[in-house]
Design an enzyme around this catalytic site. Structure first.
Site, mmCIF file in Angstrom:
data_model
loop_
_atom_site.group_PDB
_atom_site.id
_atom_site.type_symbol
_atom_site.label_atom_id
_atom_site.label_comp_id
_atom_site.label_asym_id
_atom_site.label_seq_id
_atom_site.Cartn_x
_atom_site.Cartn_y
_atom_site.Cartn_z
ATOM 1 N N CYS A 1 44.890 127.881 -21.409
ATOM 2 C CA CYS A 1 44.173 127.416 -20.218
ATOM 3 C C CYS A 1 42.786 128.039 -20.144
ATOM 4 C CB CYS A 1 44.974 127.736 -18.963
ATOM 5 S SG CYS A 1 44.197 127.117 -17.451
ATOM 6 N N CYS B 1 50.664 128.630 -12.966
ATOM 7 C CA CYS B 1 50.229 127.834 -11.819
ATOM 8 C C CYS B 1 50.930 126.493 -11.709
ATOM 9 C CB CYS B 1 48.715 127.628 -11.880
ATOM 10 S SG CYS B 1 48.163 126.655 -13.311
#
Length: 408
Positions: A111, A208
């Protein structure tokens, strides 16, 4: 060595999440005289935490609304950036597949490298910013030769340098971490003193895109198939029980095995070819060496063979020390002989090298002593031999790890 960053008045983008860290980052840059605007990513998985569908429109997402509120309070422009396709391709899909293949991936690595400091940074530069600032707890400095160096954040409890080791010199030249020299407690006090609404917002979670359910349940939901049960074996190949799917376990794990007995048992290795979970004593689960592949080094050059460096094998793990070597002429594959055997060296996790406070580089763990020991023991069994010839090659990772690095 000087702190890396733009001159006063420069145009700077801030990755706004709506939380306290990014809010204080934006406020500090405004105070320093920069022209600041906010960018907020929508990944397509934000809506899971909002109780919606995966493709929920950005306007209804709590983090987008919170980020927009921060921007309004500070009086800065704000824009939402759609990174759904990239996030699926480089974060979620590899995460699910690699877990099914017996690895323990860290999605924050991909990410940061390909989404936050890939797509989002590109967007910031396209909009005229010279830098993208985030609330990461890490530090960047530039030496007299113009080389950028990455350092740990000053707060050891919040240091995020581990997940940033893969950033290139070009990426580091365009990033800012204003909170890197601060402790979290200082940031919270500063946010309250500034009257920022984000000061009371709860902390974000580690992964997340997974909320409520565990990662294994998420993998089953995402793939549409249940994780396959298989045998739990000891290091002699004796069957001790049944596991509930390899993705529910990681090397060094002790709890949740569902096994009784007078002695503590730990996960030694996950063998996807046989869908087997190998357990053993603390000694059997510990590795004195590991090999990592797909390595990158912050300076662009690997440390010399024989260098003794600190090594962190998981995001929040304590560092250990070891000697680095290279089994071939390819510096993208390095070997670390650890000074103290380590029980949580899990294939799929990153081995990040440090010299004091500075990040040297890192790679993805492909082979460990515990894994090789388990493979050797199981391969010697007269029934159903288990082999993984690729994992015995010093110059390349197992087949499933090769696919991971091809995607990177």
């Amino acid at each position: 060595m000087t702190r890396s960053g733009p001159t006063t008045g420069a145009r700077v983008a801030v990755a706004l999440s709506g939380g306290v860290d990014s809010a204080v980052t934006a406020a500090l840059l405004l105070k320093a005289g920069h022209e600041v605007f906010g960018l907020t990513m929508t990944t397509g998985f934000d809506a899971v935490s909002a109780g919606g569908e995966l493709d929920h429109p950005a306007g209804g997402l709590p983090h987008v609304a919170a980020a927009a509120g921060v921007a309004r309070q500070l009086g800065i422009p704000h824009q939402v950036v759609d990174v759904r396709d990239t996030f699926r391709q480089v974060v979620v899909e590899p995460f699910c597949r690699l877990y099914r293949e017996g690895l323990t991936p860290n999605p924050c690595l991909a990410c940061n490298r390909f989404v936050k400091f890939g797509r989002l940074l590109e967007t910031a530069l396209d909009m005229g910013a010279g830098h993208l600032a985030t609330g990461h707890y890490a530090r960047v400095a530039k030496d007299a030769a113009g080389l950028h160096h990455l350092f740990k954040g000053r707060d050891p409890a919040k240091d995020q340098s581990y997940v940033l080791y893969g950033l290139s010199q070009d990426q580091l030249s365009h990033v800012m971490f204003p909170l890197g020299g601060m402790e979290k407690a200082e940031v919270k006090v500063l946010a309250a003193r500034m009257g920022l609404q984000a000061a009371v917002r709860p902390e974000s979670q580690d992964i997340c895109f997974i909320t409520g359910e565990g990662h294994a349940d998420f993998i089953e939901t995402w793939s549409g198939t249940r994780l396959a049960e298989g045998s739990i074996l000891d290091t002699a190949g004796r069957r001790l029980g049944t596991h509930r799917g390899l993705a529910r376990y990681t090397v060094g794990q002790r709890r949740g095995l569902g096994l009784g007995g007078p002695h503590a048992l730990y996960v030694v290795a996950l063998i996807p070819e046989a869908n087997a979970l190998v357990v053993g004593s603390a000694h059997e689960a510990a590795s004195r060496w590991l090999s990592a592949t797909g390595a990158t080094f912050v300076s662009g050059s690997p440390p010399p063979a024989g260098a003794r460096l600190a090594v962190r094998l998981r995001y929040r793990a304590r560092e250990t020390t070891g000697v680095v070597s290279y089994p071939s002429e390819d510096p993208a594959v390095f070997h670390v002989s650890l000074d103290v055997p380590h029980r949580a060296a899990a294939p799929g996790q990153a081995a990040v090298l440090y010299r004091g406070e500075e990040v040297v580089g890192g790679g993805i763990i492909a082979r460990t002593e515990a894994l090789e020991r388990a493979l050797s023991a199981l391969s010697s069994r007269p029934r159903r031999p288990v082999t993984r010839e690729a994992s015995r090659r010093e110059d390349r990772p197992p087949a499933h790890l090769q696919r991971f690095h091809e995607e990177s």
